[in-house]
Enzyme design. Sequence first.
Site, PDB file in Angstrom:
ATOM      1  CD  GLU A  49       1.258  -3.896  -0.864  1.00  0.00           C
ATOM      2  OE1 GLU A  49       2.185  -4.418  -0.256  1.00  0.00           O
ATOM      3  OE2 GLU A  49       1.700  -3.261  -1.972  1.00  0.00           O
ATOM      4  CE  LYS A 122       3.622  -0.534  -3.047  1.00  0.00           C
ATOM      5  NZ  LYS A 122       4.094  -2.030  -2.915  1.00  0.00           N
ATOM      6  CB  CYS A 164       3.774  -1.980   1.076  1.00  0.00           C
ATOM      7  SG  CYS A 164       4.708  -3.349   1.426  1.00  0.00           S
TER       8      CYS A 164
HETATM    9  O1  LIG Z   1       3.065  -8.214  -5.603  1.00  0.00           O
HETATM   10  C1  LIG Z   1       1.870  -8.620  -4.922  1.00  0.00           C
HETATM   11  O2  LIG Z   1       1.421  -9.494  -5.102  1.00  0.00           O
HETATM   12  C2  LIG Z   1       1.655  -7.610  -4.005  1.00  0.00           C
HETATM   13  N1  LIG Z   1       2.349  -6.529  -3.641  1.00  0.00           N
HETATM   14  C3  LIG Z   1       3.454  -6.670  -2.646  1.00  0.00           C
HETATM   15  O3  LIG Z   1       3.587  -7.733  -1.992  1.00  0.00           O
HETATM   16  C4  LIG Z   1       4.513  -5.415  -2.520  1.00  0.00           C
HETATM   17  C5  LIG Z   1       5.194  -5.307  -3.874  1.00  0.00           C
HETATM   18  S1  LIG Z   1       5.945  -7.047  -4.284  1.00  0.00           S
HETATM   19  N2  LIG Z   1       5.270  -5.755  -1.417  1.00  0.00           N
HETATM   20  C6  LIG Z   1       6.112  -4.562  -1.024  1.00  0.00           C
HETATM   21  O4  LIG Z   1       5.812  -3.587  -1.498  1.00  0.00           O
HETATM   22  C7  LIG Z   1       6.942  -4.992   0.077  1.00  0.00           C
HETATM   23  C8  LIG Z   1       7.875  -3.895   0.587  1.00  0.00           C
HETATM   24  C9  LIG Z   1       8.733  -4.289   1.821  1.00  0.00           C
HETATM   25  O5  LIG Z   1       8.847  -5.612   2.010  1.00  0.00           O
HETATM   26  C10 LIG Z   1       9.862  -3.238   1.919  1.00  0.00           C
HETATM   27  O6  LIG Z   1       9.897  -2.196   1.625  1.00  0.00           O
HETATM   28  O7  LIG Z   1      10.586  -3.768   2.821  1.00  0.00           O
END
Ligand SMILES: O=C(O)CNC(=O)[C@H](CS)NC(=O)CCC(=O)C(=O)O
Length: 278
Positions: A49, A122, A164
Site C-alpha cells: 500500500e 480501498k 490493508c
Molecule cells: O494514510 C496513508 O498515508 C496510507 N494509508 C495507510 O497507511 C492505511 C490507512 S491510515 N493504513 C492502514 O489501513 C493500516 C491498517 C492496520 O494497520 C490495521 O488494520 O491494523
Amino acid sequence: MVNLHALQMTSSDNVTENLSCVEGLLAKLFTSSFANTGAHDENIVVLPECFSMFGCGGRAMLARAEALGDGEVQLALSSLAKQYQLYLVGGSMPITSNEPQKYFACSIIYGPNGELVSRYNKMHLFDVNVDDNTQNYNESAYTTAGHCCSVASLPFARVGQSICYDLRFPELYRKMNFPDIVVVPSAFTQVTGEAHWHALLKARAIENQCYVVAANQSGKHQDGRETFGHSCIYSPWGELLSIIKSGQGMASSVFNKDALTKIRKAMPVRSHIRGNYE
Ligand SMILES: O=C(O)CNC(=O)[C@H](CS)NC(=O)CCC(=O)C(=O)O
C-alpha cells in the site's frame, strides 16, 4: 509455473526514489531466482500500500494524485510490467476521485503487455486509534471510499483485490466468491501487525481456500510511523510458504492450482454455505 511475489519496502515521500526501489528489486528478482525457473513462467508481483509515497500525510498525497490512466506512477508501473512481462499489482496509489479534496486509494493491476487489467478502490478506511506514536489514524479525512469489490480474471487464476485494513472484513472476501489468489497490499502498523497480521492472513487463506499474497511496508517512515513488515505468502491450507520479516526484498512462492483444487474438493466449503444466516 506461476510464481507469486510480495515486495516489501520502506517508502518515503520521494516518488522517484520509491519507484527506483521497486525497479531495483524487480531487476534483482529477474536476474537471480527467475534464472532458476522456466522462461515461460508467469509472475505476479504485489507492491505494498502507498508504495509510491508514504508517511507524508494526505495533503502531499492529494497533490500527487493522478487521473486514472494518466500519470508518471501509472506509466512507470505499466512499463515495468511490460519490461518483465509480469502481472504487477500496484499496491495502492492516490487516484483522483469526484470529491475535490480527496482521492481513491487505488490498486491497479497491469499485465505483461503493460495493459491495465483491473483496479480496486480501498473500501474500508482506517479511522482508528492505535497505541503508537501516531495515535489517531483518520484515513477518511483524505480518502474517498470505494464501493465495490474486484476480482481480476487472469489467464491462470482469479485474483481478488483488497488493501490493508480491508483484511479485517471477511465478508469482502466471501463476496469475491472463492478467488484462487487474494492480494493484500498493506501498510499495517507495527502495533496492530504484531497483534493481528498473521492471524488475519491465515484465516482469510483457510476460509477462502486460496493463496494470500501480502506485501507490507516495513520499518520507520518520515513522519515517525512504524510499519510491521512480515510480507508473506500463505497457502490455501493456511501454511506460511514464504516471509521476509524486515527490510526491503521479496517473499516468493509457487502458485499450485492442483493443490488448491484438491483442498476444495476434499473440503467443499463453498458448496456447504447455508445462505444468508438470518
Ligand atoms: O494514510 C496513508 O498515508 C496510507 N494509508 C495507510 O497507511 C492505511 C490507512 S491510515 N493504513 C492502514 O489501513 C493500516 C491498517 C492496520 O494497520 C490495521 O488494520 O491494523
